[in-house]
Design a protein around this motif. Structure first.
Motif, PDB file in Angstrom:
ATOM      1  N   GLU A   4     -10.107 -12.927  -6.155  1.00 20.35           N
ATOM      2  CA  GLU A   4      -9.473 -13.187  -7.686  1.00 20.35           C
ATOM      3  C   GLU A   4      -8.618 -11.863  -7.705  1.00 20.35           C
ATOM      4  N   ALA A   5      -7.549 -11.904  -7.957  1.00 16.72           N
ATOM      5  CA  ALA A   5      -6.567 -10.681  -8.113  1.00 16.72           C
ATOM      6  C   ALA A   5      -7.010 -10.357  -9.613  1.00 16.72           C
ATOM      7  N   GLN A   6      -6.845  -8.905  -9.804  1.00 20.21           N
ATOM      8  CA  GLN A   6      -7.596  -8.094 -11.061  1.00 20.21           C
ATOM      9  C   GLN A   6      -6.367  -7.760 -11.993  1.00 20.21           C
ATOM     10  N   GLU A   7      -5.252  -7.019 -11.424  1.00 22.44           N
ATOM     11  CA  GLU A   7      -4.639  -6.404 -12.693  1.00 22.44           C
ATOM     12  C   GLU A   7      -3.206  -6.416 -12.183  1.00 22.44           C
ATOM     13  N   PRO A   8      -2.132  -6.791 -13.074  1.00 26.34           N
ATOM     14  CA  PRO A   8      -0.675  -6.242 -12.616  1.00 26.34           C
ATOM     15  C   PRO A   8      -0.686  -4.899 -12.334  1.00 26.34           C
ATOM     16  N   GLY A   9       0.294  -4.649 -11.487  1.00 27.85           N
ATOM     17  CA  GLY A   9       0.780  -3.550 -10.949  1.00 27.85           C
ATOM     18  C   GLY A   9      -0.151  -3.015  -9.840  1.00 27.85           C
ATOM     19  N   ASN A  10      -1.153  -3.471  -9.623  1.00 27.00           N
ATOM     20  CA  ASN A  10      -1.872  -3.248  -8.225  1.00 27.00           C
ATOM     21  C   ASN A  10      -0.994  -3.797  -7.009  1.00 27.00           C
ATOM     22  N   LYS A  11      -1.016  -3.062  -5.920  1.00 31.34           N
ATOM     23  CA  LYS A  11      -0.019  -3.445  -4.834  1.00 31.34           C
ATOM     24  C   LYS A  11      -0.761  -4.457  -3.884  1.00 31.34           C
ATOM     25  N   LEU A  12       0.017  -5.218  -3.181  1.00 26.90           N
ATOM     26  CA  LEU A  12      -0.546  -6.197  -2.302  1.00 26.90           C
ATOM     27  C   LEU A  12      -0.105  -5.660  -0.886  1.00 26.90           C
ATOM     28  N   VAL A  13      -1.324  -5.591   0.032  1.00 26.57           N
ATOM     29  CA  VAL A  13      -1.140  -4.722   1.034  1.00 26.57           C
ATOM     30  C   VAL A  13      -1.643  -5.804   2.359  1.00 26.57           C
ATOM     31  N   LEU A  14      -0.792  -5.801   3.342  1.00 26.78           N
ATOM     32  CA  LEU A  14      -1.072  -6.641   4.545  1.00 26.78           C
ATOM     33  C   LEU A  14      -1.469  -5.563   5.749  1.00 26.78           C
ATOM     34  N   VAL A  15      -2.839  -6.056   6.178  1.00 28.16           N
ATOM     35  CA  VAL A  15      -3.394  -5.331   7.121  1.00 28.16           C
ATOM     36  C   VAL A  15      -3.797  -6.094   8.244  1.00 28.16           C
ATOM     37  N   GLY A  16      -3.585  -5.594   9.424  1.00 31.09           N
ATOM     38  CA  GLY A  16      -4.058  -6.442  10.542  1.00 31.09           C
ATOM     39  C   GLY A  16      -2.735  -6.374  11.796  1.00 31.09           C
ATOM     40  N   ASN A  17      -2.778  -7.656  12.648  1.00 24.96           N
ATOM     41  CA  ASN A  17      -1.724  -7.829  13.567  1.00 24.96           C
ATOM     42  C   ASN A  17      -0.583  -7.940  12.969  1.00 24.96           C
ATOM     43  N   GLY A  32       0.736 -13.324 -11.183  1.00 27.29           N
ATOM     44  CA  GLY A  32       1.630 -13.831 -10.283  1.00 27.29           C
ATOM     45  C   GLY A  32       1.919 -12.648  -9.274  1.00 27.29           C
ATOM     46  N   ALA A  33       2.803 -12.668  -8.444  1.00 26.77           N
ATOM     47  CA  ALA A  33       3.317 -11.694  -7.588  1.00 26.77           C
ATOM     48  C   ALA A  33       4.572 -11.430  -7.245  1.00 26.77           C
ATOM     49  N   ARG A  35      -5.254 -10.967  10.260  1.00 28.25           N
ATOM     50  CA  ARG A  35      -4.454 -10.284   9.212  1.00 28.25           C
ATOM     51  C   ARG A  35      -5.400 -10.568   7.843  1.00 28.25           C
ATOM     52  N   MET A  36      -5.303  -9.408   6.897  1.00 26.22           N
ATOM     53  CA  MET A  36      -5.854  -9.854   5.674  1.00 26.22           C
ATOM     54  C   MET A  36      -5.064  -9.255   4.544  1.00 26.22           C
ATOM     55  N   CYS A  37      -4.938  -9.745   3.297  1.00 27.72           N
ATOM     56  CA  CYS A  37      -4.098  -9.226   2.292  1.00 27.72           C
ATOM     57  C   CYS A  37      -5.254  -8.843   1.276  1.00 27.72           C
ATOM     58  N   TYR A  38      -4.787  -7.551   0.981  1.00 22.13           N
ATOM     59  CA  TYR A  38      -5.825  -6.815  -0.013  1.00 22.13           C
ATOM     60  C   TYR A  38      -4.883  -6.600  -1.014  1.00 22.13           C
ATOM     61  N   GLU A  39      -5.695  -6.605  -2.563  1.00 20.31           N
ATOM     62  CA  GLU A  39      -5.004  -5.952  -3.618  1.00 20.31           C
ATOM     63  C   GLU A  39      -5.502  -4.589  -3.683  1.00 20.31           C
ATOM     64  N   VAL A  40      -4.874  -3.507  -4.076  1.00 24.20           N
ATOM     65  CA  VAL A  40      -4.994  -2.267  -3.929  1.00 24.20           C
ATOM     66  C   VAL A  40      -4.591  -1.559  -4.995  1.00 24.20           C
ATOM     67  N   ASP A  41      -5.258  -0.556  -5.602  1.00 25.77           N
ATOM     68  CA  ASP A  41      -4.672   0.074  -6.629  1.00 25.77           C
ATOM     69  C   ASP A  41      -3.759   1.173  -6.211  1.00 25.77           C
ATOM     70  N   PRO A  42      -2.604   1.304  -6.826  1.00 24.53           N
ATOM     71  CA  PRO A  42      -1.569   2.214  -6.221  1.00 24.53           C
ATOM     72  C   PRO A  42      -2.114   3.568  -5.453  1.00 24.53           C
ATOM     73  N   GLU A  43      -2.965   4.176  -6.599  1.00 23.99           N
ATOM     74  CA  GLU A  43      -3.468   5.588  -6.216  1.00 23.99           C
ATOM     75  C   GLU A  43      -4.451   5.288  -4.634  1.00 23.99           C
TER      76      GLU A  43
END
Length: 738
Positions: free
Chosen positions: A204-217, A295-296, A323-331
């Motif tokens: 469950e996405a938490q907060e607008p402004g957080n980055k979406l990061v794709l990690v993996g192959n 949204g995204a 592959r994984m999609c992560y929601e990550v704080d910009p910091e």
């Protein structure tokens, strides 16, 4: 890929315009049966999914269940990661998930099965858990068909290769052969993970402004349209025409992803996560933000790719693995990139969480601009006609008992599955206390001083004969497997497999297995916390049997369990008891769904099951008796009936001299398959009788011998064999495929 006309009209009405090609393809996949459960969701409210132990139920990548707290609960260092998984005294959780990869495994058995393992493991990762056990339940056409053997060998090889490479033990499961799987095999894989309340992550996405990061192959063109492909009947040319829809797995990259995910969770860098499975990046990212009511904004050209000139639609929908999609704080983005690089994984910041629509751009052009919730939840549900299945006639064969013994014990359905599980590394991770080949596996969760029992499977003969009662029986049989190891059922996940739901008789059978499974699990106070639905398992050969695979876990203090095989004792020092056999009380034996009838082309009604109160009390009592120090061996009685259970208990060190009570129906007594029965070797038979008083009937069958011989007397007939002959009979699969 094409969006159905009725769905197209709904999309146009919502958008106020024609969808772009990428939007149309995205809706077509996310509104498919595979993703939207359009035919099954109206039925799934039958399941009870709540309980004190349930932390997260259906709807996330995997369910989360709290283990019972133990007075001796401590910490443990995970053997694979060297990570202290419970060092902060947080309550220990397990995750549970199950997935089907049926169509892909028909087209490409190795990669189809392998990527099924990879997908369910990533579902585990996305909850912040470390995978500790796998269970696979496999269903194929008749064993004597060359195509069935080809699929069987490829699937087992795919599962073993992927599971062994990533270092997750495959400890439980089942294999069934039935003519109606010839054109459409089933590959159902469950995974159990370990985490705690401090490490828990959700989708469950938490907060607008957080980055979406794709990690993996890197993303390629494999698996395009996989969700759509899984939502239609298999065509005659599927093995060639649908091959591009099958993903290609890389277990070594998955192992790196497992360890990277563990590091990311350890450092608290993940706000939410979703693995990339059905519908690829489009499915994972839109579901992630929709679940959080957000949204995204995604820039598709930022996705790291392994093939040139990929289009927006290909990037969005490819189901490339690992592959994984992560929601990550910009910091924390730079630290996530550092960890990905350390594990030699690709990493792309592909966009961010927004407050409103789900949008995707490609090289400056907007290709998707839709409401994320409508994309994920807007598909209309199907209201389908249903027909009650007809009850079978009674047509009983007149088979010689000795010949029937040999036929049933040597049937591929009841024969040893050693050929399968010897290919799996079931001891990696040093947690496996009881491995495959027993009634249930036991995994040591030392963090909670808890033994976790795992049982998984279904019974197509049962649910073909009686979908509702057969499904109830499957739930009871899995619970009995767990209780035979001294554990109490905790929770379950299911994989509900059916044919084309647009056929009223098929949908009627599917409705029956849903209701039957739900009713018995509720009776056993075992919440069904998650699962998967796979429909359109239909081909030119016809529909599959309605197949409700259930993966159930139970808990016990400690990790030891009574063995399945009888133990050698001095003459007269132990007794073999049969508990729970209702038919012996009434002398009314129903053989419907039995392997005996399958071998001799007969039919009959399905056997009577224990009442709800009896079933619940029987499972609880059996778990308590199995854990008693006077109990020497326990084995559940189900597939193949009493003769198979007795044959499996004999070893070179100890045999059995048993006699079935005098009954009018000798074949019925030996071969009926009423679940909820168990054989107990005990040196305190009166204590067992007292424990089961007013719970279930208890019948003394005989005692052990020291010569490895099975002497079975029923009526005026005696069948005598020994451990060597039984091993030869039960080596059907190994002899054929070794």
């Amino acid at each position: 890929m094409s969006l159905a006309d009725s769905d197209h009209e709904l999309v146009v009405e919502e958008l106020g315009r024609e969808p772009t090609p990428a939007e149309a393809a995205l809706f077509e996949n996310l509104w498919s049966e595979h993703c939207a459960y359009r035919s099954s969701r109206p039925l799934l409210s039958a399941f009870e999914s709540e309980g004190e132990q349930v932390v997260i139920g259906p709807g996330d990548d995997a369910a989360v269940v709290a283990l019972p707290e133990s007075e001796d609960e401590g910490t443990d260092v995970d053997a694979d990661t060297n990570a202290d998984t419970n060092g902060d005294d947080s309550q220990t959780y397990i995750t549970m998930g199950i997935e089907s990869h049926n169509h892909p495994s028909y087209v490409d058995p190795f990669d189809g099965a392998a990527t099924g393992v990879g997908g369910i493991v990533r579902d585990t990762l996305s909850m912040g858990a470390y995978p500790i056990a796998l269970a696979d339940s496999l269903y194929f056409g008749e064993f004597d068909r060359e195509h069935s053997k080809y699929l069987f060998e490829g699937v087992v090889e795919g599962i073993s290769h992927y599971g062994n490479c990533i270092g997750v033990p495959t400890v439980a499961g089942s294999v069934d052969f039935h003519p109606d799987y010839e054109g459409n095999p089933l590959v159902n894989v469950a995974c159990v993970g370990l985490t705690n309340e401090e490490r828990l992550v959700t989708a469950e996405a938490q907060e607008p402004g957080n980055k979406l990061v794709l990690v993996g192959n890197a993303t390629g063109r494999d698996g395009l349209g996989g969700a759509s492909f899984a939502s239609e009947d298999l065509a005659e040319d599927a093995e060639t025409e649908d091959r591009p829809a099958v993903q290609v797995g890389d277990p070594y990259a998955e192992k790196l992803l497992i360890e990277a995910n563990e590091q990311l969770v350890d450092e608290g860098l993940i706000e939410s996560a979703r693995d990339l499975g059905a519908a690829g990046l489009g499915g994972a990212s839109s579901e992630l933000v929709a679940k959080g009511g957000l949204g995204a904004a995604i820039e598709l050209e930022r996705v790291h790719q392994r093939e040139p000139n990929m289009s927006a639609l290909e990037i969005l929908l490819a189901e490339s693995q690992e592959r994984m999609c992560y929601e990550v704080d910009p910091e924390n983005v730079d630290r996530v990139a550092e960890i990905a690089a350390r594990f030699d994984l690709g990493c792309s910041v592909i966009g961010e969480v927004t407050e409103e629509n789900y949008t995707c751009t490609f090289e400056g052009e907007t290709v998707v601009d839709v409401d994320a919730y409508f994309l994920g939840e807007g598909a209309p549900m199907n209201d389908l006609p249903s027909e009650e299945p007809a009850e079978p006639d009674t047509d009983l064969p007149d088979a010689d008992l000795s010949a029937a013994f040999d036929a049933v014990v040597s049937s591929p359905n009841t024969a040893s599955k050693r050929w399968v599980y010897r290919q799996y590394d079931h001891e990696v991770g040093v947690r496996t206390s009881v491995g495959p080949g027993d009634d249930a596996a036991i995994i040591a969760v030392r963090e909670a001083n808890t033994g976790l029992a795992i049982s998984s499977g279904a019974a197509p003969n049962w649910t073909t004969t009686a979908p509702y009662d057969g499904a109830r029986a499957i739930a009871l049989e899995n619970a009995t497997n767990i209780a035979a190891k001294g554990a109490t059922p905790l929770a379950a996940v299911d994989c509900l497999n059916g044919g084309n739901p647009e056929k009223p008789d098929v949908y009627g059978g599917f409705t029956g297995i849903v209701d039957g499974l739900a009713d018995m699990c509720e009776t056993l106070s075992t919440p069904v916390v998650g699962g998967n639905v796979s429909l359109y398992n239909d081909s030119v050969a016809g529909p599959i049997p309605p197949t409700p695979t259930l993966a159930m876990v139970g808990t016990k203090t400690g990790y030891e369990a009574p063995p399945l095989e009888v133990q050698p004792t001095a003459e007269g020092d132990s007794e073999l008891l049969l508990v729970g056999d209702l038919a012996l009380e009434s002398d009314e034996f129903a053989l419907g769904g039995s392997e005996y009838l399958a071998q001799f082309d007969g039919s009959d009604q399905f056997p009577a099951l224990p009442s709800d109160e009896q079933a619940a009390d029987l499972v609880g009592t059996l778990a308590s008796v199995a854990d008693d120090e006077t109990t020497l061996a326990v084995h559940d009685v189900s597939h193949g009936g009493l003769v198979v259970a007795l044959a499996e208990m004999v070893s070179d060190d100890a045999g059995l001299d048993v006699s079935v009570p005098d009954v009018s129906d000798l074949a019925g007594a030996l071969f009926h398959e009423q679940p909820g029965r168990a054989l107990i070797q005990t040196d305190s038979p009166e204590a067992v009788r007292d424990a089961f008083d007013d719970v279930a009937p208890v019948v003394s069958l005989g005692s052990t011998t020291d010569d490895g011989t099975l002497s079975l007397t029923v009526g005026d007939e005696t069948i005598t064999t020994d451990a060597t002959e039984i091993r030869d009979l039960r080596a059907t699969i190994e002899d054929e495929l070794a």
